[in-house]
Scaffold this motif. Sequence first.
Motif, PDB file in Angstrom:
ATOM      1  N   LEU A   1       0.854  -1.184   0.000  1.00 18.04           N
ATOM      2  CA  LEU A   1       0.000   0.000   0.000  1.00 18.04           C
ATOM      3  C   LEU A   1       0.891   1.236   0.000  1.00 18.04           C
ATOM      4  O   LEU A   1       1.591   1.505   0.974  1.00 18.04           O
ATOM      5  CB  LEU A   1      -0.903  -0.014   1.229  1.00 18.04           C
ATOM      6  CG  LEU A   1      -1.842  -1.226   1.344  1.00 18.04           C
ATOM      7  CD1 LEU A   1      -2.614  -1.171   2.663  1.00 18.04           C
ATOM      8  CD2 LEU A   1      -2.795  -1.287   0.167  1.00 18.04           C
TER       9      LEU A   1
ATOM     10  N   GLY B   1      -0.198   4.438  -1.529  1.00 18.24           N
ATOM     11  CA  GLY B   1      -0.922   5.650  -1.907  1.00 18.24           C
ATOM     12  C   GLY B   1      -0.743   6.760  -0.895  1.00 18.24           C
ATOM     13  O   GLY B   1      -0.080   6.606   0.138  1.00 18.24           O
TER      14      GLY B   1
ATOM     15  N   ALA C   1       0.132  -0.613  -4.888  1.00 12.96           N
ATOM     16  CA  ALA C   1      -1.072   0.213  -5.009  1.00 12.96           C
ATOM     17  C   ALA C   1      -0.673   1.669  -4.797  1.00 12.96           C
ATOM     18  O   ALA C   1      -0.268   2.055  -3.700  1.00 12.96           O
ATOM     19  CB  ALA C   1      -2.122  -0.215  -3.994  1.00 12.96           C
TER      20      ALA C   1
ATOM     21  N   ASP D   1      -1.560   5.867  -6.417  1.00 13.53           N
ATOM     22  CA  ASP D   1      -2.433   6.671  -7.269  1.00 13.53           C
ATOM     23  C   ASP D   1      -1.687   7.326  -8.426  1.00 13.53           C
ATOM     24  O   ASP D   1      -2.309   7.731  -9.408  1.00 13.53           O
ATOM     25  CB  ASP D   1      -3.129   7.747  -6.417  1.00 13.53           C
ATOM     26  CG  ASP D   1      -2.150   8.503  -5.540  1.00 13.53           C
ATOM     27  OD1 ASP D   1      -1.983   9.715  -5.712  1.00 13.53           O
ATOM     28  OD2 ASP D   1      -1.534   7.861  -4.663  1.00 13.53           O
TER      29      ASP D   1
ATOM     30  N   THR E   1      -5.180   3.015  -6.321  1.00 16.90           N
ATOM     31  CA  THR E   1      -5.681   3.020  -4.949  1.00 16.90           C
ATOM     32  C   THR E   1      -7.170   3.348  -4.960  1.00 16.90           C
ATOM     33  O   THR E   1      -7.703   3.887  -5.925  1.00 16.90           O
ATOM     34  CB  THR E   1      -4.936   4.051  -4.094  1.00 16.90           C
ATOM     35  OG1 THR E   1      -5.047   5.336  -4.721  1.00 16.90           O
ATOM     36  CG2 THR E   1      -3.469   3.695  -3.957  1.00 16.90           C
ATOM     37  N   GLN E   2      -7.821   2.995  -3.859  1.00 15.25           N
ATOM     38  CA  GLN E   2      -9.229   3.329  -3.671  1.00 15.25           C
ATOM     39  C   GLN E   2      -9.329   4.329  -2.512  1.00 15.25           C
ATOM     40  O   GLN E   2      -8.311   4.820  -2.023  1.00 15.25           O
ATOM     41  CB  GLN E   2     -10.017   2.062  -3.373  1.00 15.25           C
ATOM     42  CG  GLN E   2      -9.844   0.959  -4.394  1.00 15.25           C
ATOM     43  CD  GLN E   2     -10.340   1.333  -5.773  1.00 15.25           C
ATOM     44  OE1 GLN E   2     -11.437   1.887  -5.911  1.00 15.25           O
ATOM     45  NE2 GLN E   2      -9.563   1.045  -6.805  1.00 15.25           N
TER      46      GLN E   2
ATOM     47  N   PRO F   1      -7.422   2.502   2.829  1.00 14.66           N
ATOM     48  CA  PRO F   1      -6.640   1.272   2.656  1.00 14.66           C
ATOM     49  C   PRO F   1      -7.489   0.017   2.577  1.00 14.66           C
ATOM     50  O   PRO F   1      -7.177  -0.905   1.819  1.00 14.66           O
ATOM     51  CB  PRO F   1      -5.723   1.260   3.888  1.00 14.66           C
ATOM     52  CG  PRO F   1      -6.304   2.238   4.851  1.00 14.66           C
ATOM     53  CD  PRO F   1      -7.035   3.240   4.038  1.00 14.66           C
TER      54      PRO F   1
ATOM     55  N   THR G   1      -8.771  -0.392  -0.867  1.00 12.35           N
ATOM     56  CA  THR G   1      -7.693  -0.772  -1.780  1.00 12.35           C
ATOM     57  C   THR G   1      -7.383  -2.258  -1.654  1.00 12.35           C
ATOM     58  O   THR G   1      -7.206  -2.960  -2.659  1.00 12.35           O
ATOM     59  CB  THR G   1      -6.428   0.058  -1.498  1.00 12.35           C
ATOM     60  OG1 THR G   1      -6.721   1.450  -1.709  1.00 12.35           O
ATOM     61  CG2 THR G   1      -5.288  -0.346  -2.413  1.00 12.35           C
TER      62      THR G   1
ATOM     63  N   THR H   1       2.912  -2.324   3.920  1.00  9.41           N
ATOM     64  CA  THR H   1       2.790  -0.907   3.594  1.00  9.41           C
ATOM     65  C   THR H   1       4.145  -0.333   3.178  1.00  9.41           C
ATOM     66  O   THR H   1       5.195  -0.833   3.569  1.00  9.41           O
ATOM     67  CB  THR H   1       2.270  -0.112   4.803  1.00  9.41           C
ATOM     68  OG1 THR H   1       3.158  -0.325   5.915  1.00  9.41           O
ATOM     69  CG2 THR H   1       0.878  -0.564   5.189  1.00  9.41           C
TER      70      THR H   1
END
Length: 259
Positions: free
Chosen positions: A9, A11, A58, A60, A85-86, A89, A92, A108
Motif C-alpha cells: 500500500l 498511496g 497500489a 495513485d 488506490t481506492q 486502505p 484498496t 505498507t
Amino acid sequence: MAGLTALVLAGTRPGGDPLADYAGVSHKALIEIGGSTMIERVVAALAAAPAVGRIVIAIDRPELLSNLPGLQPSVCGKPWVTMPTQVGPSATVSAAIAREGTPLLVTTADHALLRSAWIDEFLAACPPDADVVAALAPRQAVEAAAPATRRTWLRFSDNDFSGCNLFLLAQPNATGAIAFWGEMERARKEPLRMMQRLGWLFALRYRLGWLSSAAAADRLGTLSGGVRLVLVSMHDGRAAIDVDKPADLDLVRRMVSAT
C-alpha cells in the motif's frame, strides 16, 4: 507457499500526507532513508523473500515509480505491477483481492525496516487453516530494539503488542475481515458506534485489561462473518516500527545508518 503475490500500500491521503510534506515529497513512499526511498526498501525485502513471486504496488500515481533505481527489472529481481488506490486502505485491499485473489501478503510502503527474514518467519508461523493472519510484536521486543520509540499498544491480558503492518489474507473469505476493517475505518470518528459494533462487554474487558489476544482475535473473526483470524508474534521488535511521523523518520534513519 511459493509464488505468493505481495501487495504494498503506497498511496497518499486525499488531502496529502503531513509526513510527506515534512520530507518535501509528494508521497510518503518516496521519502529517502539510507539512500533509497521507502518503497524501494520494502520492495527489495519482498523480492528477497523466497515465497514471494510477484509484487503489486497500489499507488495513485504510478509514474512516480518508473525511474527509481531499486525498481528497475535488473535490480528488483521479481516482477512488479501497479494498481490504482481506492478511498482508504481497506477499499484498496478489497480491490486487490478481487483482482489478485488469495493468498495475498499485504504490507505498507512505510515499513522501511522490513526484512525478508521477517517475512519468512511470519509465513512459517501462519497456520494452514487460518483465513487471515496478522503480525504483532510484543512490547518487550519493540522497546529492546528501539527504547525511544513511541508506538500504539494493543493492551491484552497476555501482553502489550504493536502491529507490524504485515498480513496474510490466506483464503477467499478473508474478504469478511476486510469489510469489517472498512466498517471500523468509517466509524473511527464515532466511538460509540464503534463500541456498539464491537460489543460493550468486549470493549469493557479490553479496557480493564482482561481480554487476551486470542480472545480478541476470536471476537474480531466472529464479527467478520466467521473468519478464522490468527495473530502471530514476531521475535524482532523492529518489525513493528513503521514511519508514520517525523520522530519515526528520524529514528529509522538513525537505525539504518547504524547498520
